[in-house]
Write a protein that holds these residues in place. Structure first.
Motif, short mmCIF file in Angstrom:
data_model
loop_
_atom_site.label_atom_id
_atom_site.label_comp_id
_atom_site.label_asym_id
_atom_site.label_seq_id
_atom_site.Cartn_x
_atom_site.Cartn_y
_atom_site.Cartn_z
N ARG A 426 0.83 -1.20 0.00
CA ARG A 426 0.00 0.00 0.00
C ARG A 426 0.87 1.25 0.00
NH1 ARG A 426 -2.62 -1.09 4.22
NH2 ARG A 426 -1.32 0.08 5.68
N ASP A 427 1.92 1.26 0.78
CA ASP A 427 2.80 2.43 0.84
C ASP A 427 3.53 2.63 -0.48
OD1 ASP A 427 1.98 2.77 3.41
OD2 ASP A 427 3.75 1.81 4.31
N ARG A 428 3.99 1.54 -1.12
CA ARG A 428 4.68 1.68 -2.40
C ARG A 428 3.73 2.21 -3.47
NH1 ARG A 428 6.59 -3.45 -0.82
NH2 ARG A 428 8.75 -3.38 -0.08
N ALA A 429 2.50 1.73 -3.45
CA ALA A 429 1.53 2.21 -4.42
C ALA A 429 1.29 3.71 -4.25
CB ALA A 429 0.21 1.45 -4.28
N ALA A 430 1.13 4.16 -3.01
CA ALA A 430 0.91 5.60 -2.77
C ALA A 430 2.13 6.42 -3.20
CB ALA A 430 0.60 5.84 -1.30
N ALA A 431 3.33 5.87 -3.00
CA ALA A 431 4.54 6.63 -3.33
C ALA A 431 4.73 6.74 -4.83
CB ALA A 431 5.76 5.96 -2.70
N LEU A 432 4.30 5.74 -5.59
CA LEU A 432 4.56 5.71 -7.04
C LEU A 432 3.36 6.12 -7.87
CD1 LEU A 432 6.55 2.34 -7.19
CD2 LEU A 432 7.48 4.66 -7.22
N GLY A 433 2.30 6.57 -7.24
CA GLY A 433 1.10 6.94 -7.99
C GLY A 433 0.36 5.73 -8.54
N ALA A 434 0.58 4.57 -7.93
CA ALA A 434 -0.09 3.34 -8.35
C ALA A 434 -1.32 3.10 -7.50
CB ALA A 434 0.89 2.16 -8.25
N ARG A 435 -2.01 1.99 -7.79
CA ARG A 435 -3.20 1.65 -7.02
C ARG A 435 -3.16 0.15 -6.70
NH1 ARG A 435 -8.81 3.62 -9.30
NH2 ARG A 435 -7.75 5.58 -8.77
N TRP A 436 -3.22 -0.14 -5.42
CA TRP A 436 -3.19 -1.53 -4.97
C TRP A 436 -4.57 -1.94 -4.47
CZ3 TRP A 436 -3.38 -3.11 0.42
CH2 TRP A 436 -3.27 -4.49 0.59
N THR A 437 -5.05 -3.08 -4.96
CA THR A 437 -6.34 -3.61 -4.53
C THR A 437 -6.09 -4.80 -3.61
OG1 THR A 437 -7.34 -2.97 -6.63
CG2 THR A 437 -8.54 -4.58 -5.30
N PRO A 438 -6.54 -4.76 -2.36
CA PRO A 438 -6.30 -5.87 -1.43
C PRO A 438 -6.93 -7.16 -1.94
CG PRO A 438 -7.10 -3.92 -0.29
CD PRO A 438 -7.27 -3.65 -1.73
N PRO A 439 -6.52 -8.30 -1.41
CA PRO A 439 -7.09 -9.58 -1.83
C PRO A 439 -8.61 -9.61 -1.66
CG PRO A 439 -5.11 -9.94 -0.53
CD PRO A 439 -5.42 -8.49 -0.43
N THR A 440 -9.28 -10.04 -2.73
CA THR A 440 -10.74 -10.07 -2.75
C THR A 440 -11.20 -11.44 -3.26
OG1 THR A 440 -10.81 -7.70 -3.20
CG2 THR A 440 -12.83 -8.94 -3.58
N ARG A 441 -12.19 -11.99 -2.58
CA ARG A 441 -12.70 -13.30 -2.96
C ARG A 441 -13.80 -13.13 -4.00
NH1 ARG A 441 -10.40 -18.26 -2.47
NH2 ARG A 441 -12.00 -19.90 -2.29
N LEU A 442 -13.69 -13.86 -5.15
CA LEU A 442 -14.68 -13.75 -6.22
C LEU A 442 -14.71 -15.05 -7.00
CD1 LEU A 442 -16.71 -11.96 -7.75
CD2 LEU A 442 -14.82 -11.22 -9.22
N ASP A 443 -15.89 -15.67 -7.08
CA ASP A 443 -16.10 -16.89 -7.87
C ASP A 443 -15.11 -17.99 -7.48
OD1 ASP A 443 -18.15 -15.64 -9.22
OD2 ASP A 443 -16.83 -14.93 -10.85
N GLY A 444 -14.90 -18.17 -6.20
CA GLY A 444 -14.04 -19.25 -5.74
C GLY A 444 -12.55 -18.97 -5.87
N ARG A 445 -12.18 -17.76 -6.23
CA ARG A 445 -10.76 -17.41 -6.36
C ARG A 445 -10.49 -16.14 -5.56
NH1 ARG A 445 -7.89 -17.38 -11.93
NH2 ARG A 445 -9.11 -15.46 -12.18
N THR A 446 -9.25 -16.01 -5.13
CA THR A 446 -8.81 -14.81 -4.43
C THR A 446 -7.86 -14.06 -5.35
OG1 THR A 446 -8.98 -15.90 -2.29
CG2 THR A 446 -7.67 -13.88 -2.39
N CYS A 447 -8.17 -12.79 -5.61
CA CYS A 447 -7.37 -11.98 -6.54
C CYS A 447 -6.97 -10.68 -5.88
CB CYS A 447 -8.14 -11.69 -7.83
SG CYS A 447 -8.49 -13.14 -8.84
N THR A 448 -5.78 -10.23 -6.22
CA THR A 448 -5.27 -8.92 -5.79
C THR A 448 -4.59 -8.28 -6.98
OG1 THR A 448 -3.83 -7.78 -4.23
CG2 THR A 448 -3.13 -9.96 -4.93
#
Length: 455
Positions: A426-448
Motif C-alpha cells: 500500500r505504501d509503495r503504491a501511494a509513493a509511485l502513484g499506483a493503485r493496490w487492490t487488497p485480496p478479494t474473494r470472487l467466484d471461488g478465487r482470491t485476486c489482488t
C-alpha cells in the motif's frame, strides 16, 4: 499534506459549506419573491394614496359646480314658472352627472320619484370603497313659491364612479405587476441556474482533482468571475501536480536507495556471516567424527542443528533483501524466474504466468514495486490459503501496467489481520502513484491487483 490531500481538503470544505448554507437557487427565488412583494405593496399603496386625493378633489370640484348650477338655475320664489317642475329638471340633470347626486323631497320629507342614477359597470368592492371614500358633502336648497313651501332639493357628493375607475385601473395594474414579477423571477432563476451550472462544472473538476486526477482542468465558463475562480483552481492544480511529481520522484529515489542498501546488507551477510557459518559447521562436523564422550557428542549435535537453523535464517534474510530486478532482464522474465523458485518451494502448487507480448515497462522503482507485489502476494497465498493453482498476469490497460495474482485457495485471512507485506504494498503504491487492490474473494478465487503507470 500531498496534492491529492489538499484538493480533498478543498472538496470537503466545499461540501461542509454546501451543507451549512442555503442553496443559491433558494436564495435567489426567495429574494426575488420578497422584492416583488415589496414592490407590489409600495406600488398599490402609492396608487391608493393618490387615488384618495384624486377622488376627494374630483368630488369636491363636482359638488361646487353642482351647487353653483343649482343656485343659478332655480327660479325665485316670486316667479310665475312651475318651480317644482324646474327643480325636478335640475335634480334629474344633477343625477346624470359624475361625482354628485341630487334628491328632491316634498314638504313632508317624502322623496319625489326621479330617474334612477346609472350604476358603474364594474363597481369597486366595499373594502376599496371604504379606503377611497372621502368625507361626504351635502347642501339643501328650499323650493318655495311664495307663500308655499313646495319641498327641498338636496345635493350630495357621490364618489362611486371615481372609485370604480380606480378599481378598473387596479384590475389592469395588478396583472401587469404579476406578469412583471413572474418575468423578473424567471430571469433571476435563469441567471442563477447558469451560475449554478458553471459552478457545478467547477465543482466536478475539483472532485476529479480530489480523486487524484490533477491533469484535469476547470473549464472556462464565459463568466468573468467564475473564470477567475477557475484560473485560480487550475493554477493550484498545476502547482500541486508539480509538487506531487517531485514528491513521487523523491520517494522513488528513496525506494531505489533503500533497495541498494538492502542489496548491500544482503551482500555483507553473504560475504561475512556465510563463510563463518560454513567454517563453524565444518569444525562441528570434524569434532563429531572424532572420538568423544557421549555428552560432548550430544552437545556438538545441538550446535550443528542450531548453526544449520541460523544458516537457513540468514539465507532467507538474504533472499528477502535481494529483490532488486536484474539489469537488462525484462519484468516478465524476472516474474517467471520468481515463479520457478516458488515451484521448488511448493511442489504441490502449480504456477502460471500470463503476460502481454509487449507489456509496458515501469521505471526501476516501478519494476521493484511490481516484483515485490507478486512475490508478497504469492507468499501470502502459500502461507494462508494452501492453493492448488496460482496465476500471475501482466496486462497493459492504456498507459498503465496491471499486475494481478489469483489463486484457488481457501481465501484471504480474516479482516483486520493486515501484515507488514500488505502495508508495504500500500505504501509503495501511494509513493509511485499506483493503485493496490487488497485480496478479494470472487467466484471461488482470491485476486489482488497492482496498477502502476508506465512512463
Amino acid at each position: 499534506m500531498d496534492a491529492t490531500g489538499q484538493i480533498g481538503a478543498i472538496g470537503r470544505t466545499r461540501g461542509m459549506l454546501g451543507r451549512r448554507q442555503l442553496r443559491l437557487a433558494t436564495i435567489a427565488f426567495a429574494g426575488s419573491t420578497l422584492a416583488w412583494i415589496a414592490m407590489f405593496a409600495i406600488t398599490v399603496s402609492v396608487v391608493i394614496w393618490n387615488a384618495r386625493d384624486s377622488v376627494r378633489n374630483e368630488t369636491e370640484s363636482a359638488f361646487v359646480l353642482a351647487k353653483a348650477a343649482a343656485t343659478v338655475s332655480l327660479p325665485t320664489s316670486f316667479g310665475h314658472k312651475d318651480i317644482l317642475a324646474e327643480a325636478t329638471r335640475i335634480a334629474t340633470e344633477l343625477r346624470s352627472q359624475r361625482h354628485v347626486t341630487a334628491e328632491l323631497r316634498d314638504p313632508t320629507g317624502k322623496p319625489i320619484d326621479l330617474p334612477p342614477r346609472a350604476a358603474p359597470d364594474h363597481p369597486a368592492p366595499e373594502w376599496l370603497a371604504r379606503l377611497l371614500r372621502p368625507q361626504p358633502l351635502r347642501d339643501v336648497f328650499p323650493i318655495v313659491q311664495y307663500p308655499n313651501m313646495l319641498g327641498v332639493l338636496e345635493i350630495r357628493t357621490e364618489p362611486q364612479d371615481e372609485i370604480a375607475e380606480v378599481w378598473r385601473d387596479l384590475r389592469v395594474l395588478v396583472p401587469l405587476l404579476m406578469v412583471t414579477a413572474l418575468a423578473a423571477i424567471g430571469v433571476t432563476l435563469a441567471v442563477t441556474g447558469l451560475v449554478q451550472r458553471r459552478l457545478g462544472q467547477l465543482g466536478a473538476a475539483l472532485d476529479r482533482m480530489r480523486d487524484g486526477e490533477l491533469d484535469q482542468r476547470a473549464p472556462q465558463t464565459g463568466l468573468a468571475e467564475v473564470n477567475a475562480l477557475a484560473d485560480g483552481v487550475n493554477a493550484l492544480a498545476a502547482h500541486l501536480a508539480r509538487e506531487r511529481a517531485e514528491n513521487r520522484h523523491l520517494q522513488a529515489r528513496m525506494m531505489t536507495l533503500a533497495e541498494n542498501e538492502r542489496a548491500r546488507i544482503a551482500s555483507d551477510l553473504h560475504d561475512e556471516i556465510g563463510p563463518q557459518l560454513f567454517a563453524l559447521q565444518a569444525a562441528v562436523g570434524q569434532a563429531t567424527r572424532a572420538e568423544a564422550d557421549p555428552a560432548l557428542a550430544e552437545t556438538l549435535a545441538a550446535v550443528a542443528r542450531h548453526s544449520d537453523a541460523i544458516r537457513r535464517g540468514v539465507r532467507g534474510a538474504i533472499d528477502d533483501l535481494r529483490l532488486t530486478p536484474t539489469e537488462g532482464v525484462s519484468l516478465p522474465d524476472m516474474i517467471q524466474e520468481l515463479l520457478i523458485e516458488f515451484e521448488d518451494m511448493a511442489g504441490d502448487t502449480t504456477f502460471a504466468l500470463d503476460a502481454d507480448a509487449a507489456p509496458c515497462e515501469p521505471d526501476e522503482a516501478g519494476q521493484i514495486a511490481v516484483y515485490r507485489f507478486v512475490r508478497e502476494s504469492v507468499l501470502n497465498a502459500l502461507r494462508h490459503a494452501r492453493p492448488g493453482h496460482v496465476e500471475v498476469s501482466l496486462t497493459v490497460e492504456g498507459d498503465h501496467l496491471l499486475a494481478r495474482v489469483c489463486d484457488d485457495g481457501t481465501g484471504p485471512p480474516a479482516q483486520g489481520r493486515t501484515g507488514l507485506g500488505q502495508a508495504g504494498m500500500r505504501d509503495r503504491a501511494a509513493a509511485l502513484g499506483a493503485r493496490w487492490t487488497p485480496p478479494t474473494r470472487l467466484d471461488g478465487r482470491t485476486c489482488t491487483e497492482f496498477r502502476i503507470p508506465c512512463p
